[in-house]
Design a protein around this motif. Structure first.
Motif, PDB file in Angstrom:
ATOM      1  N   THR A  67       0.848  -1.186   0.000  1.00  0.00           N
ATOM      2  CA  THR A  67       0.000   0.000   0.000  1.00  0.00           C
ATOM      3  C   THR A  67       0.885   1.238   0.000  1.00  0.00           C
ATOM      4  O   THR A  67       2.111   1.156   0.147  1.00  0.00           O
ATOM      5  CB  THR A  67      -0.896   0.054   1.251  1.00  0.00           C
ATOM      6  OG1 THR A  67      -0.058   0.206   2.416  1.00  0.00           O
ATOM      7  CG2 THR A  67      -1.736  -1.205   1.391  1.00  0.00           C
ATOM      8  N   GLY A  68       0.255   2.390  -0.137  1.00  0.00           N
ATOM      9  CA  GLY A  68       0.979   3.610   0.138  1.00  0.00           C
ATOM     10  C   GLY A  68       1.477   3.592   1.571  1.00  0.00           C
ATOM     11  O   GLY A  68       0.871   2.953   2.444  1.00  0.00           O
ATOM     12  N   GLY A  69       2.582   4.270   1.830  1.00  0.00           N
ATOM     13  CA  GLY A  69       3.161   4.267   3.162  1.00  0.00           C
ATOM     14  C   GLY A  69       3.534   5.662   3.614  1.00  0.00           C
ATOM     15  O   GLY A  69       4.042   6.459   2.821  1.00  0.00           O
ATOM     16  N   LEU A  70       3.277   5.952   4.873  1.00  0.00           N
ATOM     17  CA  LEU A  70       3.612   7.239   5.474  1.00  0.00           C
ATOM     18  C   LEU A  70       4.656   7.025   6.560  1.00  0.00           C
ATOM     19  O   LEU A  70       4.408   6.297   7.528  1.00  0.00           O
ATOM     20  CB  LEU A  70       2.363   7.881   6.080  1.00  0.00           C
ATOM     21  CG  LEU A  70       2.566   9.161   6.906  1.00  0.00           C
ATOM     22  CD1 LEU A  70       3.043  10.315   6.035  1.00  0.00           C
ATOM     23  CD2 LEU A  70       1.274   9.535   7.641  1.00  0.00           C
ATOM     24  N   VAL A  71       5.831   7.626   6.397  1.00  0.00           N
ATOM     25  CA  VAL A  71       6.835   7.629   7.464  1.00  0.00           C
ATOM     26  C   VAL A  71       6.540   8.845   8.323  1.00  0.00           C
ATOM     27  O   VAL A  71       6.590   9.983   7.843  1.00  0.00           O
ATOM     28  CB  VAL A  71       8.261   7.685   6.905  1.00  0.00           C
ATOM     29  CG1 VAL A  71       9.279   7.598   8.053  1.00  0.00           C
ATOM     30  CG2 VAL A  71       8.502   6.561   5.902  1.00  0.00           C
ATOM     31  N   TYR A  72       6.225   8.617   9.602  1.00  0.00           N
ATOM     32  CA  TYR A  72       5.674   9.679  10.444  1.00  0.00           C
ATOM     33  C   TYR A  72       6.585  10.004  11.624  1.00  0.00           C
ATOM     34  O   TYR A  72       7.097   9.098  12.296  1.00  0.00           O
ATOM     35  CB  TYR A  72       4.295   9.276  10.972  1.00  0.00           C
ATOM     36  CG  TYR A  72       3.545  10.457  11.543  1.00  0.00           C
ATOM     37  CD1 TYR A  72       2.807  11.288  10.717  1.00  0.00           C
ATOM     38  CD2 TYR A  72       3.629  10.758  12.898  1.00  0.00           C
ATOM     39  CE1 TYR A  72       2.163  12.402  11.224  1.00  0.00           C
ATOM     40  CE2 TYR A  72       2.985  11.873  13.422  1.00  0.00           C
ATOM     41  CZ  TYR A  72       2.251  12.688  12.583  1.00  0.00           C
ATOM     42  OH  TYR A  72       1.628  13.794  13.082  1.00  0.00           O
ATOM     43  N   PHE A  73       6.739  11.319  11.877  1.00  0.00           N
ATOM     44  CA  PHE A  73       7.559  11.814  12.980  1.00  0.00           C
ATOM     45  C   PHE A  73       6.683  12.587  13.958  1.00  0.00           C
ATOM     46  O   PHE A  73       6.013  13.550  13.572  1.00  0.00           O
ATOM     47  CB  PHE A  73       8.670  12.717  12.441  1.00  0.00           C
ATOM     48  CG  PHE A  73       9.499  12.059  11.375  1.00  0.00           C
ATOM     49  CD1 PHE A  73      10.360  11.027  11.691  1.00  0.00           C
ATOM     50  CD2 PHE A  73       9.376  12.447  10.046  1.00  0.00           C
ATOM     51  CE1 PHE A  73      11.110  10.396  10.702  1.00  0.00           C
ATOM     52  CE2 PHE A  73      10.111  11.828   9.053  1.00  0.00           C
ATOM     53  CZ  PHE A  73      10.983  10.799   9.378  1.00  0.00           C
ATOM     54  N   HIS A  74       6.694  12.180  15.209  1.00  0.00           N
ATOM     55  CA  HIS A  74       5.861  12.814  16.228  1.00  0.00           C
ATOM     56  C   HIS A  74       6.354  14.212  16.547  1.00  0.00           C
ATOM     57  O   HIS A  74       7.528  14.561  16.350  1.00  0.00           O
ATOM     58  CB  HIS A  74       5.838  11.967  17.500  1.00  0.00           C
ATOM     59  CG  HIS A  74       7.172  11.876  18.189  1.00  0.00           C
ATOM     60  ND1 HIS A  74       7.678  12.901  18.965  1.00  0.00           N
ATOM     61  CD2 HIS A  74       8.101  10.881  18.226  1.00  0.00           C
ATOM     62  CE1 HIS A  74       8.862  12.545  19.448  1.00  0.00           C
ATOM     63  NE2 HIS A  74       9.145  11.326  19.015  1.00  0.00           N
ATOM     64  N   GLY A  75       5.448  15.026  17.087  1.00  0.00           N
ATOM     65  CA  GLY A  75       5.793  16.364  17.558  1.00  0.00           C
ATOM     66  C   GLY A  75       6.305  16.344  18.980  1.00  0.00           C
ATOM     67  O   GLY A  75       6.400  15.299  19.618  1.00  0.00           O
ATOM     68  N   GLY A  76       6.620  17.555  19.468  1.00  0.00           N
ATOM     69  CA  GLY A  76       7.115  17.692  20.831  1.00  0.00           C
ATOM     70  C   GLY A  76       8.350  18.555  20.930  1.00  0.00           C
ATOM     71  O   GLY A  76       9.136  18.408  21.879  1.00  0.00           O
ATOM     72  N   GLY A  77       8.546  19.458  19.973  1.00  0.00           N
ATOM     73  CA  GLY A  77       9.649  20.401  20.071  1.00  0.00           C
ATOM     74  C   GLY A  77      11.023  19.785  19.982  1.00  0.00           C
ATOM     75  O   GLY A  77      11.998  20.396  20.424  1.00  0.00           O
TER      76      GLY A  77
END
Length: 310
Positions: free
Chosen positions: A79-89
């Motif tokens: 499938t399509g894929g999203l590499v995700y980075f969380h927030g938090g400064g």
């Protein structure tokens, strides 16, 4: 402001009356992280369950780092894929604080999501997190078959500081013919402009205060670094970068820089869309239990993600 979010903000202010919180500098970073994790999980206790979750290790800038793969039930082999980075400064946040959010994106968009637990400042000062983000996205391309990603439909995304990491990584890879990023999902991204925007000057909270921003800046320690342009994206050359969706909130100090970054991408010939939710606040994607308006915004964002890489 959305009335449900206003009620939350008012309740927090009332609870703090007579007991002002200590300066962030006075607390160990891990204590702040624990508090943030508890707060965000408390405001998002009902994420979708129709998602398979697997913890794994991916390449980082100085060795392997933890990650978490979310696969919607019934997903195709690729499938399509999203590499995700969380927030938090760049200082707080982790896989747990953003678990419900990543489940929701995967379930609603019908794509796999790989959440990356990059190294945090101040223990790992700049550019450790940026190095990890770039290495993790390269790893996702190079191991796409192993994690069910279609190499032609790999996106990068993140919220707040994670949006900075996603945007920075997309810029770094825009000339890489072997790893062509298909889309950027930038949720109230911290672009870290060289000069404060009007919204940074005018807004001190809710959620994201001037004190917190100053603490994040100090912990990151990017100012004056030879590679500072990887974090301070106010003058980045956006030509040739991947198409993008930039989402901002009306009650967020970061709203102007997100809007401005979308406009700069468009001016550079990039297909970029900016959507602002005027009644919402910073970090709203992690507050699905607080207001129905958040759920609507999440659905609309996931629909755009699905259209881009689904």
């Amino acid at each position: 402001m959305d009335p449900h979010l206003q009620a939350m903000v008012d309740a927090q202010a009332k609870a703090a009356e007579g007991q002002p919180p200590p300066p962030l500098d006075a607390l160990p970073p891990e204590m702040v992280r624990v508090g943030y994790r508890m707060q965000r999980k408390a405001s998002d206790q009902n994420p979708p369950q129709a998602v398979d979750v697997r913890d794994l290790w991916v390449a980082g800038g100085a060795g392997e780092i933890p990650a978490r793969l979310y696969t919607p039930h019934g997903a195709a082999a690729a499938t399509g894929g999203l590499v995700y980075f969380h927030g938090g400064g760049f200082v707080i946040g982790d896989l747990e604080s953003h678990d419900g959010h990543c489940r929701r994106l995967a379930a609603l968009a019908g794509v796999r999501v790989l959440a990356v637990d990059y190294r945090l400042a101040p223990e790992n000062p700049f550019p450790a997190g940026h190095d990890d983000a770039l290495a993790a996205v390269k790893w996702a391309f190079d191991h796409a078959e192993d994690i069910g990603f279609d190499r032609s439909r790999i996106a990068v995304g993140g919220d707040s500081a994670g949006g900075n990491l996603a945007a920075s990584t997309a810029l770094a890879l825009k000339s890489d013919p072997e790893r062509k990023v298909a889309f950027q999902l930038l949720l109230y991204p911290g672009i870290w402009p060289e000069q404060d925007t009007a919204s940074r000057q005018a807004l001190d909270g809710p959620i994201l205060t001037k004190q917190a921003i100053a603490w994040f800046d100090k912990c990151l320690a990017a100012q004056g670094h030879p590679q500072a342009s990887r974090a301070f994206l106010g003058k980045a050359d956006c030509a040739g970068v991947a198409p993008a969706l930039v989402v901002t909130a009306g009650y967020d100090p970061l709203k102007d820089e997100g809007r401005d970054y979308a406009q700069r991408m468009v001016a550079a010939g990039v297909r970029a869309e900016h959507v602002e939710y005027p009644g919402l606040v910073h970090d709203f994607f992690l507050m699905s239990d607080i207001s129905p308006a958040v759920g609507e915004a999440v659905k609309e964002t996931a629909e755009r993600l699905k259209a881009a890489i689904g």
